[in-house]
Write a protein that holds these residues in place. Structure first.
Motif, PDB file in Angstrom:
ATOM      1  N   VAL A 127      -3.229  45.841  10.203  1.00 45.57           N
ATOM      2  CA  VAL A 127      -4.485  46.440   9.748  1.00 45.57           C
ATOM      3  C   VAL A 127      -4.198  47.679   8.901  1.00 45.57           C
ATOM      4  O   VAL A 127      -4.845  47.906   7.860  1.00 45.57           O
ATOM      5  CB  VAL A 127      -5.379  46.805  10.950  1.00 45.57           C
ATOM      6  CG1 VAL A 127      -6.600  47.598  10.504  1.00 45.57           C
ATOM      7  CG2 VAL A 127      -5.836  45.538  11.675  1.00 45.57           C
ATOM      8  N   GLY A 128      -3.216  48.486   9.326  1.00 44.77           N
ATOM      9  CA  GLY A 128      -2.842  49.660   8.548  1.00 44.77           C
ATOM     10  C   GLY A 128      -2.352  49.297   7.160  1.00 44.77           C
ATOM     11  O   GLY A 128      -2.695  49.948   6.165  1.00 44.77           O
ATOM     12  N   GLY A 129      -1.558  48.238   7.085  1.00 42.87           N
ATOM     13  CA  GLY A 129      -1.080  47.776   5.787  1.00 42.87           C
ATOM     14  C   GLY A 129      -2.218  47.304   4.896  1.00 42.87           C
ATOM     15  O   GLY A 129      -2.206  47.535   3.679  1.00 42.87           O
ATOM     16  N   LEU A 130      -3.214  46.637   5.510  1.00 38.75           N
ATOM     17  CA  LEU A 130      -4.378  46.188   4.750  1.00 38.75           C
ATOM     18  C   LEU A 130      -5.136  47.376   4.154  1.00 38.75           C
ATOM     19  O   LEU A 130      -5.519  47.364   2.981  1.00 38.75           O
ATOM     20  CB  LEU A 130      -5.297  45.379   5.667  1.00 38.75           C
ATOM     21  CG  LEU A 130      -6.646  44.937   5.074  1.00 38.75           C
ATOM     22  CD1 LEU A 130      -6.428  43.989   3.905  1.00 38.75           C
ATOM     23  CD2 LEU A 130      -7.505  44.271   6.155  1.00 38.75           C
ATOM     24  N   ILE A 131      -5.339  48.415   4.981  1.00 41.32           N
ATOM     25  CA  ILE A 131      -6.059  49.602   4.517  1.00 41.32           C
ATOM     26  C   ILE A 131      -5.281  50.313   3.408  1.00 41.32           C
ATOM     27  O   ILE A 131      -5.854  50.763   2.405  1.00 41.32           O
ATOM     28  CB  ILE A 131      -6.334  50.556   5.695  1.00 41.32           C
ATOM     29  CG1 ILE A 131      -7.277  49.888   6.701  1.00 41.32           C
ATOM     30  CG2 ILE A 131      -6.935  51.870   5.206  1.00 41.32           C
ATOM     31  CD1 ILE A 131      -7.475  50.683   7.981  1.00 41.32           C
ATOM     32  N   LEU A 132      -3.963  50.407   3.569  1.00 39.66           N
ATOM     33  CA  LEU A 132      -3.137  51.013   2.525  1.00 39.66           C
ATOM     34  C   LEU A 132      -3.226  50.221   1.222  1.00 39.66           C
ATOM     35  O   LEU A 132      -3.259  50.794   0.127  1.00 39.66           O
ATOM     36  CB  LEU A 132      -1.682  51.091   2.986  1.00 39.66           C
ATOM     37  CG  LEU A 132      -1.343  52.157   4.034  1.00 39.66           C
ATOM     38  CD1 LEU A 132       0.093  51.980   4.514  1.00 39.66           C
ATOM     39  CD2 LEU A 132      -1.532  53.561   3.441  1.00 39.66           C
ATOM     40  N   LEU A 133      -3.284  48.906   1.334  1.00 41.56           N
ATOM     41  CA  LEU A 133      -3.312  48.048   0.153  1.00 41.56           C
ATOM     42  C   LEU A 133      -4.588  48.251  -0.658  1.00 41.56           C
ATOM     43  O   LEU A 133      -4.544  48.315  -1.900  1.00 41.56           O
ATOM     44  CB  LEU A 133      -3.176  46.582   0.578  1.00 41.56           C
ATOM     45  CG  LEU A 133      -3.189  45.540  -0.538  1.00 41.56           C
ATOM     46  CD1 LEU A 133      -1.962  45.725  -1.438  1.00 41.56           C
ATOM     47  CD2 LEU A 133      -3.204  44.130   0.053  1.00 41.56           C
ATOM     48  N   VAL A 134      -5.720  48.349   0.039  1.00 43.05           N
ATOM     49  CA  VAL A 134      -6.998  48.471  -0.685  1.00 43.05           C
ATOM     50  C   VAL A 134      -7.352  49.922  -0.996  1.00 43.05           C
ATOM     51  O   VAL A 134      -8.244  50.189  -1.818  1.00 43.05           O
ATOM     52  CB  VAL A 134      -8.146  47.810   0.107  1.00 43.05           C
ATOM     53  CG1 VAL A 134      -7.857  46.330   0.327  1.00 43.05           C
ATOM     54  CG2 VAL A 134      -8.381  48.510   1.441  1.00 43.05           C
ATOM     55  N   PRO A 157      -2.940  39.551  19.590  1.00 42.67           N
ATOM     56  CA  PRO A 157      -3.967  39.581  20.637  1.00 42.67           C
ATOM     57  C   PRO A 157      -5.375  39.411  20.077  1.00 42.67           C
ATOM     58  O   PRO A 157      -5.868  40.253  19.334  1.00 42.67           O
ATOM     59  CB  PRO A 157      -3.788  40.976  21.267  1.00 42.67           C
ATOM     60  CG  PRO A 157      -3.071  41.779  20.234  1.00 42.67           C
ATOM     61  CD  PRO A 157      -2.199  40.819  19.502  1.00 42.67           C
ATOM     62  N   GLY A 158      -6.007  38.293  20.443  1.00 40.39           N
ATOM     63  CA  GLY A 158      -7.351  38.022  19.972  1.00 40.39           C
ATOM     64  C   GLY A 158      -7.464  37.869  18.475  1.00 40.39           C
ATOM     65  O   GLY A 158      -8.559  37.935  17.909  1.00 40.39           O
ATOM     66  N   GLY A 159      -6.343  37.644  17.810  1.00 37.42           N
ATOM     67  CA  GLY A 159      -6.367  37.545  16.354  1.00 37.42           C
ATOM     68  C   GLY A 159      -6.562  38.876  15.661  1.00 37.42           C
ATOM     69  O   GLY A 159      -6.823  38.923  14.447  1.00 37.42           O
ATOM     70  N   PHE A 160      -6.414  39.991  16.404  1.00 40.97           N
ATOM     71  CA  PHE A 160      -6.592  41.329  15.831  1.00 40.97           C
ATOM     72  C   PHE A 160      -5.580  41.544  14.711  1.00 40.97           C
ATOM     73  O   PHE A 160      -4.381  41.467  14.912  1.00 40.97           O
ATOM     74  CB  PHE A 160      -6.402  42.378  16.930  1.00 40.97           C
ATOM     75  CG  PHE A 160      -6.401  43.806  16.474  1.00 40.97           C
ATOM     76  CD1 PHE A 160      -7.271  44.233  15.490  1.00 40.97           C
ATOM     77  CD2 PHE A 160      -5.529  44.727  17.034  1.00 40.97           C
ATOM     78  CE1 PHE A 160      -7.271  45.559  15.068  1.00 40.97           C
ATOM     79  CE2 PHE A 160      -5.521  46.058  16.629  1.00 40.97           C
ATOM     80  CZ  PHE A 160      -6.399  46.466  15.639  1.00 40.97           C
ATOM     81  N   GLY A 161      -6.083  41.798  13.532  1.00 39.73           N
ATOM     82  CA  GLY A 161      -5.232  41.974  12.362  1.00 39.73           C
ATOM     83  C   GLY A 161      -5.349  40.776  11.435  1.00 39.73           C
ATOM     84  O   GLY A 161      -5.710  40.929  10.257  1.00 39.73           O
ATOM     85  N   SER A 162      -5.075  39.599  11.939  1.00 41.00           N
ATOM     86  CA  SER A 162      -5.175  38.401  11.103  1.00 41.00           C
ATOM     87  C   SER A 162      -6.630  38.093  10.759  1.00 41.00           C
ATOM     88  O   SER A 162      -6.935  37.686   9.621  1.00 41.00           O
ATOM     89  CB  SER A 162      -4.536  37.210  11.817  1.00 41.00           C
ATOM     90  OG  SER A 162      -5.159  36.965  13.070  1.00 41.00           O
ATOM     91  N   VAL A 220     -11.610  40.184   4.953  1.00 33.57           N
ATOM     92  CA  VAL A 220     -11.554  40.925   3.693  1.00 33.57           C
ATOM     93  C   VAL A 220     -11.261  39.976   2.531  1.00 33.57           C
ATOM     94  O   VAL A 220     -11.890  40.057   1.461  1.00 33.57           O
ATOM     95  CB  VAL A 220     -10.491  42.039   3.772  1.00 33.57           C
ATOM     96  CG1 VAL A 220     -10.298  42.686   2.405  1.00 33.57           C
ATOM     97  CG2 VAL A 220     -10.899  43.089   4.799  1.00 33.57           C
ATOM     98  N   ALA A 221     -10.330  39.057   2.724  1.00 33.26           N
ATOM     99  CA  ALA A 221      -9.977  38.119   1.647  1.00 33.26           C
ATOM    100  C   ALA A 221     -11.174  37.251   1.270  1.00 33.26           C
ATOM    101  O   ALA A 221     -11.453  37.037   0.081  1.00 33.26           O
ATOM    102  CB  ALA A 221      -8.803  37.245   2.091  1.00 33.26           C
TER     103      ALA A 221
END
Length: 341
Positions: free
Chosen positions: A18-25, A280-285, A291-292
């Motif tokens: 999730v952190g990487g996603l936020i950094l990317l956008v 866990p629970g798909g958190f992150g994926s 977003v995609a």
């Protein structure tokens, strides 16, 4: 590695994703969108998330009633809250949380484990059916009414996936007897082989395994055979998904965007399919999938879509963890107290 360490490692991996996603956008742009979020819409997200738990609790209650287990509306909602907690902290989403949830239901409702597992599995199966219905409606709406930024090939892929899954489900049900026999042999051989390496593990009798699986399958068939309760369970399941869609719509509204609900009928079920990962629970994926899809199928910028998804997931993922965790602890304490009397 002990189970708590495995779960902790999973959450760390999810946070990194999730952190990487936020950094990317763009951290700054996501932060700005979150700061300007309308508090009334944020409250609406929480309300829709709690409504989903309550509604899907009635799905579980209806299915348990089909199996001869009577629970109150309140108990149904509480049991599903515990189920949501298990699903959200366990890898593979519902698939990983089902055994744990079934154990909670079995101990709380005082029914056979096979019966409670059949009820939980049936609820998850009904949710898959209704989610596919939403996707089909959304894709069909696109096909006849509007044009989207996603190309036609993407819609064709979704349609083919829906049809393929439906056909596989029908084949699995048609040949369920043969599948039970095959699964029985696989389980018995696996546990027997494991017993040679880990001596405390007992050797399983294939007949005992088959008897357990036959009992589970019989309970599932009872759920499918009660037409009126099956229809009611499907209606509750669909209503729960609509509450989930409404939560995402409210989250997007909170950051200043109004999106066609038909788009979200496709986005929500497809993104949640990303929950079948080791996280866990798909958190992150799931966040990444949301977003995609939003960036592809709507005009919402990626940073604002990310902010909306974080708000949405706070409601439908983190809130059930808090509520469901409290319920699971309370149910466990009540069960222990009852056993001590």
């Amino acid at each position: 590695m002990k189970r708590p360490l495995v779960l902790a490692a999973g959450f760390v991996a999810s946070l990194i994703l999730v952190g990487g996603l936020i950094l990317l956008v763009g951290v700054g742009r996501v932060g700005e969108a979150l700061v300007r979020a309308d508090p009334w819409w944020l409250a609406a997200v929480a309300g829709f998330a709690l409504a989903q738990i309550a509604i899907w609790g009635q799905t579980l209650r209806t299915v348990l009633g089909t199996l001869g287990v009577a629970v109150t509306r309140r108990a149904g909602a509480l049991l599903y809250a515990a189920a949501a907690f298990s699903n959200n902290v366990t890898p593979l989403g519902q698939a990983g949380g089902e055994p744990v949830t079934a154990l909670v239901v079995s101990r709380t409702a005082r029914v056979r484990y096979e019966t409670s597992l059949a009820a939980v599995a049936s609820v998850d199966a009904l949710n898959v059916v209704t989610s596919l219905t939403l996707v089909a409606v959304g894709v069909g709406y696109y096909g006849v009414s509007i044009s989207v930024r996603a190309d036609a090939i993407g819609n064709d892929v979704l349609f083919v996936a829906i049809v393929a899954l439906a056909v596989l489900s029908l084949l699995a049900w048609r040949f369920r007897g043969a599948m039970v026999r095959s699964v029985t042999r696989i389980i018995a051989r696996f546990v027997t082989a494991l017993g040679r390496v880990v001596p405390p593990v007992p050797t399983l009798d294939p007949d005992q395994v088959r008897e357990r699986l036959d009992g589970f399958l019989a309970d599932v068939e009872r759920v499918a055979g009660d037409r009126s309760r099956l229809a009611a369970a499907l209606a509750f399941s669909l209503a729960g998904w609509l509450a989930h869609v409404a939560a995402l719509w409210a989250a997007l509204s909170a950051v200043g965007y109004t999106v066609d609900p038909a788009t979200l009928l496709v986005v929500v079920p497809v993104a949640n399919a990303a929950g079948f990962t080791p996280l866990p629970g798909g958190f992150g994926s799931i966040e990444a999938a949301f977003v995609a899809l939003l960036a592809t199928m709507t005009a919402v910028p990626a940073a604002d879509a990310t902010a909306a998804v974080l708000v949405h997931r706070a409601g439908v993922y983190w809130l059930p963890i808090v509520v469901g965790g409290a319920v699971t602890g309370a149910l466990g304490a009540d069960t222990a107290a009852s056993g001590a009397e």
